[in-house]
Scaffold this active site. Structure first.
Site, PDB file in Angstrom:
ATOM      1  N   THR A  26       0.986  -1.192   0.145  1.00 45.37           N
ATOM      2  CA  THR A  26      -0.232   0.119  -0.368  1.00 45.37           C
ATOM      3  C   THR A  26       1.085   1.303   0.116  1.00 45.37           C
ATOM      4  O   THR A  26       0.507   1.699  -1.061  1.00 45.37           O
ATOM      5  CB  THR A  26      -0.965   0.411   1.306  1.00 45.37           C
ATOM      6  OG1 THR A  26      -1.957  -1.040   1.269  1.00 45.37           O
ATOM      7  CG2 THR A  26      -2.031   1.525   1.352  1.00 45.37           C
ATOM      8  N   ASN A  47      -4.046  -4.338  -4.013  1.00 41.65           N
ATOM      9  CA  ASN A  47      -4.552  -5.448  -3.645  1.00 41.65           C
ATOM     10  C   ASN A  47      -4.617  -6.206  -4.961  1.00 41.65           C
ATOM     11  O   ASN A  47      -4.282  -7.363  -5.684  1.00 41.65           O
ATOM     12  CB  ASN A  47      -5.618  -6.475  -3.416  1.00 41.65           C
ATOM     13  CG  ASN A  47      -5.697  -5.943  -1.746  1.00 41.65           C
ATOM     14  OD1 ASN A  47      -4.944  -5.424  -0.895  1.00 41.65           O
ATOM     15  ND2 ASN A  47      -6.937  -6.122  -1.513  1.00 41.65           N
ATOM     16  N   SER A 105      45.477 -13.160  -4.796  1.00 40.17           N
ATOM     17  CA  SER A 105      46.039 -12.982  -4.069  1.00 40.17           C
ATOM     18  C   SER A 105      46.716 -11.086  -3.220  1.00 40.17           C
ATOM     19  O   SER A 105      48.056 -10.701  -4.321  1.00 40.17           O
ATOM     20  CB  SER A 105      47.275 -14.058  -3.543  1.00 40.17           C
ATOM     21  OG  SER A 105      47.999 -13.778  -1.917  1.00 40.17           O
ATOM     22  N   SER A 106      46.162 -11.130  -2.331  1.00 39.03           N
ATOM     23  CA  SER A 106      46.790  -9.662  -1.297  1.00 39.03           C
ATOM     24  C   SER A 106      48.742 -10.270  -0.778  1.00 39.03           C
ATOM     25  O   SER A 106      49.348  -9.284  -0.521  1.00 39.03           O
ATOM     26  CB  SER A 106      46.660  -9.041  -1.028  1.00 39.03           C
ATOM     27  OG  SER A 106      46.229  -9.898   0.646  1.00 39.03           O
ATOM     28  N   LYS A 154      49.181 -15.386  -8.162  1.00 34.79           N
ATOM     29  CA  LYS A 154      48.747 -16.547  -7.530  1.00 34.79           C
ATOM     30  C   LYS A 154      47.029 -15.541  -8.449  1.00 34.79           C
ATOM     31  O   LYS A 154      46.931 -14.507  -8.880  1.00 34.79           O
ATOM     32  CB  LYS A 154      48.023 -16.697  -6.361  1.00 34.79           C
ATOM     33  CG  LYS A 154      47.189 -17.815  -6.227  1.00 34.79           C
ATOM     34  CD  LYS A 154      47.195 -18.174  -4.955  1.00 34.79           C
ATOM     35  CE  LYS A 154      45.832 -19.053  -4.310  1.00 34.79           C
ATOM     36  NZ  LYS A 154      44.989 -18.453  -4.965  1.00 34.79           N
ATOM     37  N   THR A 193      34.071 -40.433 -12.383  1.00 37.01           N
ATOM     38  CA  THR A 193      33.235 -40.475 -11.856  1.00 37.01           C
ATOM     39  C   THR A 193      33.109 -40.686 -10.198  1.00 37.01           C
ATOM     40  O   THR A 193      34.345 -41.206  -9.820  1.00 37.01           O
ATOM     41  CB  THR A 193      31.734 -41.494 -12.091  1.00 37.01           C
ATOM     42  OG1 THR A 193      33.379 -43.145 -11.846  1.00 37.01           O
ATOM     43  CG2 THR A 193      32.044 -41.354 -13.767  1.00 37.01           C
TER      44      THR A 193
END
Length: 478
Positions: A98, A139, A315-316, A321, A184
Site C-alpha cells: 500500500t 491488492n 592474492s594480496s 596467484k 565419476t
C-alpha cells in the site's frame, strides 16, 4: 515545511517534495534495506495509473480534465530519468505494498495539482485516492505492477542465457576432438572429449530456458479490476472490461485479465513457479562453475586440464596467484538465488485468506534473482566461457597413463582379468598399454581397438547441441 493530515493525524513534510503524508509515514516506519524500489516496478505503476485515468474518463467516472492531467504527468515521468527523491520508499514494507501504491498516487496528484495551479499537499483539484486511485486497490495494482516489472526484467535474462548457451555450443564445436579423462566420484572413469563436457553443461541450460518461458506465461495475466479482494467493489463494468486491454496498448505487452479475480488476488503460485525455475537455473550455473574451478585447478598441483582467462591478481600475499574469480562470483549469485527462493516460498505460504501481505518481499527477491542472474551470466560468458582453452598436453598425458582402458578390455578378456591388469598398472606405474601387450591376452587388432580413444569417444553434434552415437562399424581409424 508543510503540514498534511490523514486519519491518524497531522505530519510535517519538506515543503517541496512531491510525495505526501502516506509516503512519509512509510519512510519513518520501514527503514529496512537502505535500498529503493525497483525502477521497473515504479514504471509499471505509472503505466497502470495512466491506463486507469484513460479508462475511468471514458466510463464517465473521472473528469476529463483531471484524467488528461494525470495522463500528462505520467507521460512526463515515464519519459524522464527516474528521480528517486519522488520514490524514497524501501522495497520491503508492511501493508502488502500500500505504501508504494500511495507513493505513486501522491506524486501524480501533486504533479497534477501543480500543473493545474494548485498547491503541493492540498489536493483540492486532484486527490490521490479519489482520482488517481479510482477503481483500484493496492491488492490489484501492486501484483499487476510486479508482474509487468518481471516481464521486462526477464527479457534481458533470457537473452543472457541464450548467449551463454551459444558460447557453450561454440566451445563444444571447438573441442569436439580434444580428448580427456572423464571422472565419476572424482576418480578416473573412461575417456571423453572436452566437447562432451560443454554439451553436458549446455543441455540443462536449454531446459532452464524452457522452464522459465513456461513460468513466464502466468505473468501476462493480471487481476486489475478486482479491487480490494477480487470482488470488484467500487469498480465500474467498463473499467473491468477495458483496463487490461488499455494497459496492453500502453505497455506494448500481451496482457490478459484473470477470469477469476478472487483467485487471482489470493494466489501467487505463478510467482513461486517462476522462482523455482530461477532456482533451477542457479543450481545448474553453480554446478558448471564448480566443474570449471576443478578442471582449471593448479596450475601445477591441480587437475590443470583447462585454462580460464586470467581476470585479476588472486592474492594480496602470494605473488603470481590467479584465482577463478568469475566462476566464484557465479557460485555466490547462485547461493543467493537459492536463499531468495526459500524466502519467496515461505512468504507465499504465509499469506492468509483473501490477501498475501508479504508481496513486497516476494517481488523484492524475485527482482534480485533475475537481475543478479543476468549479471552473473553476462560476466560468466564474456570473461570465462568464451576464453577457455584446453591444456592438450596434460590431457593427452592423463589419458596415456590412465588405467581406464581396462573397461574396453573387459569385453574381450572379462572383468576380473581386466581388473588385474589395471591394478598392476596402478601399482607399478607402467602404462596399461605396455602391460596389455606383454600379457599375451590380446591380438594386435584387439590392442588397436582397445586403445583407440577416438573409437571409444564418438562425438557428433547436431544443430540442437545434441549427441549422435554412431555404431563402431561406422568409424574408421588410421
Amino acid at each position: 515545511m508543510r503540514t498534511e493530515k490523514d486519519s491518524l493525524g497531522t505530519l510535517r513534510l519538506p515543503k517541496a517534495v512531491y510525495y505526501g503524508i502516506h509516503t512519509q509515514r512509510a519512510m519513518d516506519n520501514f527503514p529496512i534495506t537502505g535500498e529503493k524500489c525497483q525502477p521497473e516496478m515504479i514504471r509499471a505503476f505509472l503505466e497502470i495509473k495512466q491506463a486507469a485515468a484513460k479508462v475511468n474518463a471514458a466510463a464517465g467516472d473521472l473528469d476529463p480534465k483531471i484524467a488528461k492531467t494525470i495522463v500528462q504527468v505520467t507521460e512526463q515521468l515515464l519519459t524522464s530519468p527516474l528521480d528517486f527523491s519522488m520514490w524514497p520508499l524501501d522495497p520491503i514494507q508492511g501493508g502488502a505494498g500500500t505504501s508504494l501504491n500511495m507513493n505513486v498516487n501522491e506524486v501524480l496528484a501533486n504533479l497534477a495539482n501543480e500543473r493545474l495551479g494548485g498547491q503541493l499537499g492540498k489536493y483540492q483539484l486532484v486527490n490521490p485516492n479519489d482520482h488517481v486511485n479510482l477503481g483500484q486497490s493496492t491488492n490489484d495494482t501492486y501484483p499487476s505492477a510486479g508482474k509487468l516489472a518481471l516481464l521486462r526484467l526477464l527479457a534481458p535474462l533470457k537473452q543472457s542465457l541464450t548467449t551463454l548457451i551459444d558460447a557453450m555450443g561454440n566451445q563444444a564445436d571447438q573441442n569436439v576432438r580434444v580428448y580427456k579423462m572423464g571422472r565419476t566420484q572424482l576418480q578416473d572413469a573412461v575417456p571423453m572429449t572436452l566437447g562432451n563436457s560443454f554439451h553436458a553443461w549446455l543441455k540443462p541450460l536449454l531446459r532452464d530456458l524452457a522452464r522459465i518461458e513456461v513460468s513466464e506465461q502466468a505473468l501476462h495475466q493480471l487481476n486489475l479490476g478486482g479491487s480490494a479482494i477480487g470482488s470488484g467493489i467500487n469498480v465500474s463494468y467498463h473499467y473491468q472490461t477495458h483496463i487490461v486491454p488499455k494497459l496492453g496498448e500502453i505497455t506494448g505487452l500481451e496482457l490478459s485479465q484473470a477470469h477469476d479475480l478472487f483467485d487471482a488476488t489470493q494466489n501467487l503460485d505463478g510467482l513461486v513457479a517462476l522462482s523455482g525455475s530461477l532456482k533451477g537455473l542457479a543450481v545448474n550455473l553453480s554446478k558448471i562453475a564448480n566443474d570449471l574451478r576443478l578442471l582449471s585447478s593448479g596450475p601445477r598441483s591441480g587437475l590443470n586440464e583447462i585454462n580460464l582467462p586470467a581476470r585479476q591478481a588472486g592474492s594480496s600475499i602470494m605473488p603470481g596467484k590467479v584465482n577463478p574469480v568469475i566462476p566464484e562470483v557465479v557460485n555466490q549469485v547462485a547461493f543467493e538465488v537459492l536463499g531468495n527462493d526459500a524466502t519467496i516460498s515461505a512468504a507465499s505460504e504465509a499469506g492468509q485468506l483473501e490477501l498475501n501481505a508479504f508481496e513486497p518481499v516476494i517481488f523484492y527477491r524475485l527482482f534480485a534473482s533475475i537481475t543478479h542472474l543476468t549479471g552473473a551470466m553476462n560476466t560468466f560468458c564474456e570473461h570465462a566461457i568464451v576464453g577457455i582453452t584446453p591444456n592438450k598436453d596434460r590431457l593427452a598425458k592423463d589419458i596415456d597413463l590412465s588405467a581406464s582402458f581396462a573397461t574396453a578390455m573387459a569385453k574381450i578378456i572379462g572383468y576380473a582379468p581386466a581388473t588385474k591388469l589395471a591394478k598392476q598398472s596402478l601399482k607399478t606405474g607402467q602404462p596399461l598399454r605396455e602391460i596389455a601387450a606383454d600379457s599375451g591376452l590380446f591380438s594386435a587388432e584387439d590392442l588397436q581397438h582397445v586403445f583407440a580413444v577416438e573409437e571409444i569417444v564418438i562425438n557428433a553434434r547436431t544443430p540442437e547441441h545434441g549427441l549422435v552415437l554412431r555404431p563402431l562399424s561406422e568409424t574408421t581409424t588410421d
